[in-house]
Each structure stands twice: as C-alpha cells, then as structure tokens.
Design a protein around this motif. Sequence first.
Motif, PDB file in Angstrom:
ATOM      1  N   GLU A  85     -12.543  15.340 -27.719  1.00 20.18           N
ATOM      2  CA  GLU A  85     -12.823  15.341 -26.986  1.00 20.18           C
ATOM      3  C   GLU A  85     -13.301  14.085 -26.343  1.00 20.18           C
ATOM      4  O   GLU A  85     -12.396  13.539 -25.641  1.00 20.18           O
ATOM      5  CB  GLU A  85     -12.534  16.173 -25.952  1.00 20.18           C
ATOM      6  CG  GLU A  85     -11.938  16.321 -24.754  1.00 20.18           C
ATOM      7  CD  GLU A  85     -13.220  18.016 -22.927  1.00 20.18           C
ATOM      8  OE1 GLU A  85     -12.238  18.389 -23.099  1.00 20.18           O
ATOM      9  OE2 GLU A  85     -14.755  17.531 -23.965  1.00 20.18           O
ATOM     10  N   THR A  89     -11.644  10.383 -23.811  1.00 18.85           N
ATOM     11  CA  THR A  89     -11.914  10.005 -22.746  1.00 18.85           C
ATOM     12  C   THR A  89     -12.485   9.110 -22.866  1.00 18.85           C
ATOM     13  O   THR A  89     -12.712   8.251 -22.115  1.00 18.85           O
ATOM     14  CB  THR A  89     -12.801  11.324 -22.336  1.00 18.85           C
ATOM     15  OG1 THR A  89     -13.627  11.753 -23.010  1.00 18.85           O
ATOM     16  CG2 THR A  89     -12.072  12.379 -21.856  1.00 18.85           C
ATOM     17  N   ASP A  90     -13.030   8.477 -23.460  1.00 11.52           N
ATOM     18  CA  ASP A  90     -13.055   7.469 -23.639  1.00 11.52           C
ATOM     19  C   ASP A  90     -12.460   6.426 -23.797  1.00 11.52           C
ATOM     20  O   ASP A  90     -12.495   5.530 -23.506  1.00 11.52           O
ATOM     21  CB  ASP A  90     -14.883   7.141 -24.909  1.00 11.52           C
ATOM     22  CG  ASP A  90     -15.588   8.219 -24.724  1.00 11.52           C
ATOM     23  OD1 ASP A  90     -16.435   8.585 -24.090  1.00 11.52           O
ATOM     24  OD2 ASP A  90     -16.534   8.195 -25.941  1.00 11.52           O
ATOM     25  N   ARG A  93     -11.325   5.765 -20.381  1.00 13.54           N
ATOM     26  CA  ARG A  93     -11.826   5.397 -19.621  1.00 13.54           C
ATOM     27  C   ARG A  93     -12.043   3.502 -20.056  1.00 13.54           C
ATOM     28  O   ARG A  93     -11.900   2.233 -19.114  1.00 13.54           O
ATOM     29  CB  ARG A  93     -13.432   5.088 -19.648  1.00 13.54           C
ATOM     30  CG  ARG A  93     -15.101   5.420 -18.661  1.00 13.54           C
ATOM     31  CD  ARG A  93     -14.286   4.965 -17.331  1.00 13.54           C
ATOM     32  NE  ARG A  93     -14.823   6.785 -17.121  1.00 13.54           N
ATOM     33  CZ  ARG A  93     -15.899   6.530 -16.412  1.00 13.54           C
ATOM     34  NH1 ARG A  93     -16.665   6.389 -16.172  1.00 13.54           N
ATOM     35  NH2 ARG A  93     -15.424   7.958 -16.406  1.00 13.54           N
TER      36      ARG A  93
ATOM     37  N   THR B  31     -18.805   8.101 -21.794  1.00 12.55           N
ATOM     38  CA  THR B  31     -17.665   9.406 -20.727  1.00 12.55           C
ATOM     39  C   THR B  31     -18.828  10.488 -21.102  1.00 12.55           C
ATOM     40  O   THR B  31     -18.645  11.577 -20.463  1.00 12.55           O
ATOM     41  CB  THR B  31     -16.401   9.823 -20.527  1.00 12.55           C
ATOM     42  OG1 THR B  31     -15.853  10.253 -22.265  1.00 12.55           O
ATOM     43  CG2 THR B  31     -15.710   8.151 -20.429  1.00 12.55           C
ATOM     44  N   ASN B  50     -19.511  15.692 -21.019  1.00  9.70           N
ATOM     45  CA  ASN B  50     -18.374  14.998 -20.949  1.00  9.70           C
ATOM     46  C   ASN B  50     -18.393  14.731 -19.615  1.00  9.70           C
ATOM     47  O   ASN B  50     -17.960  15.794 -18.768  1.00  9.70           O
ATOM     48  CB  ASN B  50     -16.897  15.507 -21.418  1.00  9.70           C
ATOM     49  CG  ASN B  50     -16.263  14.636 -21.941  1.00  9.70           C
ATOM     50  OD1 ASN B  50     -15.574  13.870 -20.863  1.00  9.70           O
ATOM     51  ND2 ASN B  50     -15.655  14.269 -22.610  1.00  9.70           N
ATOM     52  N   GLU B  51     -18.456  13.736 -18.770  1.00 13.58           N
ATOM     53  CA  GLU B  51     -18.195  13.883 -17.322  1.00 13.58           C
ATOM     54  C   GLU B  51     -17.274  13.841 -16.859  1.00 13.58           C
ATOM     55  O   GLU B  51     -16.431  14.145 -15.863  1.00 13.58           O
ATOM     56  CB  GLU B  51     -18.997  12.279 -16.876  1.00 13.58           C
ATOM     57  CG  GLU B  51     -19.213  11.661 -15.697  1.00 13.58           C
ATOM     58  CD  GLU B  51     -19.791  10.337 -15.728  1.00 13.58           C
ATOM     59  OE1 GLU B  51     -21.269  10.476 -15.776  1.00 13.58           O
ATOM     60  OE2 GLU B  51     -18.955   9.256 -15.360  1.00 13.58           O
ATOM     61  N   LYS B  52     -15.726  13.406 -17.952  1.00  4.98           N
ATOM     62  CA  LYS B  52     -14.497  13.435 -17.450  1.00  4.98           C
ATOM     63  C   LYS B  52     -13.888  14.838 -17.176  1.00  4.98           C
ATOM     64  O   LYS B  52     -13.376  15.143 -16.894  1.00  4.98           O
ATOM     65  CB  LYS B  52     -14.138  12.442 -18.091  1.00  4.98           C
ATOM     66  CG  LYS B  52     -12.731  11.624 -17.284  1.00  4.98           C
ATOM     67  CD  LYS B  52     -11.950  10.571 -18.406  1.00  4.98           C
ATOM     68  CE  LYS B  52     -10.811  10.347 -17.369  1.00  4.98           C
ATOM     69  NZ  LYS B  52     -10.461   8.541 -17.818  1.00  4.98           N
ATOM     70  N   THR B  53     -14.349  15.637 -18.172  1.00  4.28           N
ATOM     71  CA  THR B  53     -13.952  16.677 -18.537  1.00  4.28           C
ATOM     72  C   THR B  53     -14.633  17.532 -17.529  1.00  4.28           C
ATOM     73  O   THR B  53     -14.159  18.787 -17.439  1.00  4.28           O
ATOM     74  CB  THR B  53     -13.769  17.146 -20.019  1.00  4.28           C
ATOM     75  OG1 THR B  53     -14.490  17.274 -20.878  1.00  4.28           O
ATOM     76  CG2 THR B  53     -12.493  15.674 -20.444  1.00  4.28           C
ATOM     77  N   THR B  55     -16.960  19.184 -19.131  1.00  3.37           N
ATOM     78  CA  THR B  55     -17.403  20.149 -20.766  1.00  3.37           C
ATOM     79  C   THR B  55     -18.682  19.870 -20.573  1.00  3.37           C
ATOM     80  O   THR B  55     -19.234  19.580 -21.325  1.00  3.37           O
ATOM     81  CB  THR B  55     -16.680  19.918 -22.005  1.00  3.37           C
ATOM     82  OG1 THR B  55     -14.858  20.200 -21.484  1.00  3.37           O
ATOM     83  CG2 THR B  55     -16.766  20.353 -22.922  1.00  3.37           C
TER      84      THR B  55
END
Lengths: 102, 143
Positions: A85, A89-90, A93, B31, B50-53, B55
């Motif tokens: 995950e 997301t990395d 970004r 992230t 996880n900053e974006k999700t 989580t």
Amino acid sequence: MYSDVISKPIYRVLSDLTQESRVEVALPLAIKDWLRLKLKEAGAQQQLYRQRYGMEFSAFKQAWQEGGISDKHSYEVERDYWEWEAAMTDEERLQEMLESLP
Amino acid sequence: VTLAEFEQQIFAVALQSSICDIPAVRRLTSTAISLRVGIVSGGFVDAFFNEKTDTTAFAFARGGCRLFGVDNTDDPVAQMIRQAPHLENWTRRGNPMLRQSDDCLAPAKIYGFIRPRSSPQDSDCSNILLPRHVIHPSQVREP
C-alpha cells in the motif's frame, strides 16, 4: 553564491551529475532525477508484490477483507500489505511532486 | 496526523516506558513510516502509519511470530478505531478492552488496542511465553 547554500563537495557532485555548473539549473535537474529514481523503486516494489501474490493490490486488498488471503495475519503477509500500500501511495505522491516541477 | 507527528508520538510513548527500547525508524517514505520498538523482555512492536490512506497498524512479534496486532482496515474493532484513530485516543480511558489489572501493560498507548489475531495454540508460537508485561489473549475482551 552557491557556497552560501551548499557545500563545495555537494556542489562538485551536483555539477558532475548534471553536467551543469549553475546551481539554480542543476538542482531542479537533480531533484527530477531523484524523483524518477524513487518512482522506479516504488514501481519495482509493486511489481515484486504483484509477482508474489499474482494479483494487483486492489484485488489483494479485496481478498484480504473477504478472508481470501491465507495466513493473512502472519507477520510477513501483513507487512507486505502495508508495504505494498505504501509503495502505491508513494508512487502517487512522487508523481504529483514530479508534475509540480517546471 | 502527519508522519512526523506519528513518529514523535511513538518516541514519546516508548521513551516514557521502562520496558521499551528506543524506537528505530525502519522505513520512511513520502507517505508512510514504519518504526520498530524493541521490548526489553523480548520481541518488538512494529508501528506503521500511512498518511495518505490513514492506515494505522501495530504488530507485536516475538521469535519471528506475530502474537498480537491491530489495524484499522477490516477488524471487528475497526469502527472503534476509526472513532479514535490516533494514539492519543488509544489510551486506557478510551479503550474498553483494557482493565485496571493491565496497569503494567506497556506501552499502553502503543498496543492498547491489541487483541489476539489467533490463538497461540493454533500457531507455531505455542511454546513462546509472553513477556510478563504483555496482555495475554485470555485477558482481552472482545468488543
């Protein structure tokens, strides 16, 4: 003066890497290269997990939620979930960062 | 909560605890962050955010086996965690699963929401003794 901002060794490496003596030009070039490298790493990491589990992350996540992943709460499998995950997301970004540069 | 704030929270909790080693950042990306907190009596707690999700996950592992863990993905306690998604809310006051007898549980803020993933008898870890300060599966009340 570049030495006000970066040290001489850093300047030397920066100008060698980019073949550009002007810091204001060399720095954006280096950062773009760095972002591309990080994007490549994130892509390679995702590929590793795709090969390991034989599916995309969205399918893996769905299977995880539906109990379709065997041994899903083992340390290794759960860690793969978070890392996979994070690689996704990395990538998003990093892509945003790259696109924000002129 | 940002990655830096999450890291600060983990450090703050671990440094206050007598059974936690100094946390180590295992992975920090744009992230997500992963930290490991060694437990002096054995094993470690991995903390992931996880900053974006949004989580958030914690896993307590020992001898290569994951003994306890919690996350905010698909667990039955997920709703409770979503109501209190960050560490400051994972204290005893906000955690009905912890009891007074768990006072020695440390660091409560780190794995205060811990519940067993599986019975130790079901895994290869059945012969592993839990650290003295770690809550035993039988002590955890399911929500």
